[in-house]
Enzyme design. Structure first.
Site, PDB file in Angstrom:
ATOM      1  N   LEU A  48      42.371  32.145  45.049  1.00 25.25           N
ATOM      2  CA  LEU A  48      42.869  33.511  44.863  1.00 25.25           C
ATOM      3  C   LEU A  48      41.870  34.383  44.114  1.00 25.25           C
ATOM      4  CD1 LEU A  48      46.570  32.742  43.857  1.00 25.25           C
ATOM      5  CD2 LEU A  48      45.600  33.024  46.137  1.00 25.25           C
ATOM      6  N   GLY A  51      42.086  40.524  45.059  1.00 29.30           N
ATOM      7  CA  GLY A  51      42.801  41.061  46.220  1.00 29.30           C
ATOM      8  C   GLY A  51      44.180  40.413  46.353  1.00 29.30           C
ATOM      9  N   HIS A  52      44.211  39.064  46.242  1.00 26.66           N
ATOM     10  CA  HIS A  52      45.509  38.365  46.304  1.00 26.66           C
ATOM     11  C   HIS A  52      46.395  38.780  45.130  1.00 26.66           C
ATOM     12  CE1 HIS A  52      42.817  35.277  48.293  1.00 26.66           C
ATOM     13  NE2 HIS A  52      43.750  35.419  49.203  1.00 26.66           N
ATOM     14  N   LYS A 164      42.204  44.143  54.860  1.00 31.94           N
ATOM     15  CA  LYS A 164      40.861  43.593  55.090  1.00 31.94           C
ATOM     16  C   LYS A 164      40.841  42.748  56.366  1.00 31.94           C
ATOM     17  CE  LYS A 164      37.088  40.984  53.792  1.00 31.94           C
ATOM     18  NZ  LYS A 164      37.496  39.768  54.390  1.00 31.94           N
ATOM     19  N   SER A 200      36.689  38.667  49.175  1.00 30.55           N
ATOM     20  CA  SER A 200      37.012  37.634  50.168  1.00 30.55           C
ATOM     21  C   SER A 200      36.749  36.274  49.530  1.00 30.55           C
ATOM     22  CB  SER A 200      36.103  37.800  51.389  1.00 30.55           C
ATOM     23  OG  SER A 200      36.080  36.614  52.153  1.00 30.55           O
TER      24      SER A 200
END
Ligand code: PAF
Length: 291
Positions: A48, A51-52, A164, A200
């Protein structure tokens, strides 16, 4: 001070209910049936990042309870892809989940999710087999199959996916719509580092030099944005300018499409999408802009 942080972190992990055994499906279903109010679900493959975390926080703000799954789904990796080496960081992920507001963490083993000779979801013949689906044929069959299983297990009010992975998001939305699923699919903005690199889990594979090269991907999108702000709209010109920025990388595709992934000749603001995939060393990265 640092000591206290550690103590709080340990308490936080202990307090987070996590189901992970072969019986985890039954455990998850039992825990889910005890939940009342709205449920937000964030499916992930772990490792993670911010973003998560932002997806989990958003789910926490918009729902009474939040379920997060961490499952590196084998069926969405093609032979020879990075399934084995995909980053796995369970302890760190647990801490992050708890701190972002997750109430229930689901970490099923493969055999809890997949059996032998069972139905699978087939991605749409066109939109599931262009762009990412062309580079990685069958990838979206695996994504849609696991997402349908996870939605069936968690029965969320809302499920959260990042913009994304634009094609993934569009196909999941379409599946939810055409399979008449009761879950609302929520799209969350892409988070970027200060220099523009989209977050990412695969960024971890990049060396420092490769990371600098990878910036060409977001820079190509920023160049497109600059041209659009100047009033340019022709797809061919925008794509050519982007390819110039991307030139040092191995480009898999640059595509300018509508929001159903159909190629378009000219950008229409509020209705278009620009997608890029390129390889930096052996690392394949994607990025996009919702225009
Ligand atoms: O985007 C991902 O991390 C995965 O494709 C998903 C949606 C969790 C399915 O395995």
């Amino acid at each position: 001070m640092v000591q206290w942080r550690r103590v709080f972190a340990i308490i936080a992990v202990k307090a987070l209910k996590a189901v992970r055994s072969v019986e985890s499906v039954a455990e998850l279903l039992a825990a889910r049936s005890e939940m009342s109010g709205s449920v937000g679900f964030v499916p992930t493959m772990g490792a993670l990042h911010a973003g998560h975390m932002s997806l989990i926080r958003q789910a926490h703000e918009e729902n009474d309870q939040v379920i997060v799954s961490i499952f590196v789904n084998p069926t969405q990796f093609l032979p020879g892809e990075d399934f084995e080496r995909y980053p796995r960081k369970e302890q760190a992920d647990r801490l992050l989940c708890k701190s972002a507001g997750c109430d229930l963490l689901f970490l099923p083993p493969i055999e809890a999710i997949y059996g032998a000779d069972e139905p699978v979801v087939k991605a749409p013949a066109v939109s599931g087999y262009i762009l990412e689906g062309h580079e990685r044929p069958g990838h979206f069959d695996g994504v849609l199959t696991v997402v349908l299983k996870l939605l069936g297990l968690t029965r969320p009010t809302r499920a959260y996916f990042g913009k994304k992975d634009a094609q993934q998001l569009i196909l999941i939305r379409q599946m939810a719509d055409r399979f008449f699923l009761p879950t609302e699919i929520i799209a969350a903005e892409t988070l970027r580092q200060k220099d523009g690199l989209a977050l990412s889990s695969r960024n971890e594979y990049l060396s420092d030099t490769q990371r600098t090269e990878a910036l060409k991907i977001s820079q190509s999108l920023f160049e497109a944005s600059r041209l659009i702000k100047q009033g340019r709209s022709e797809s061919a010109a925008i794509e050519a300018a982007m390819r110039q920025v991307l030139a040092p990388l191995a480009i898999d595709y640059v595509a300018i499409t509508d929001r159903a992934l159909r190629p378009i000749d000219a950008i229409v603001k509020g209705e278009s999408l620009i997608l890029v995939a390129a390889r930096v060393g052996g690392v394949r990265l994607i990025d996009n802009m919702w225009v």
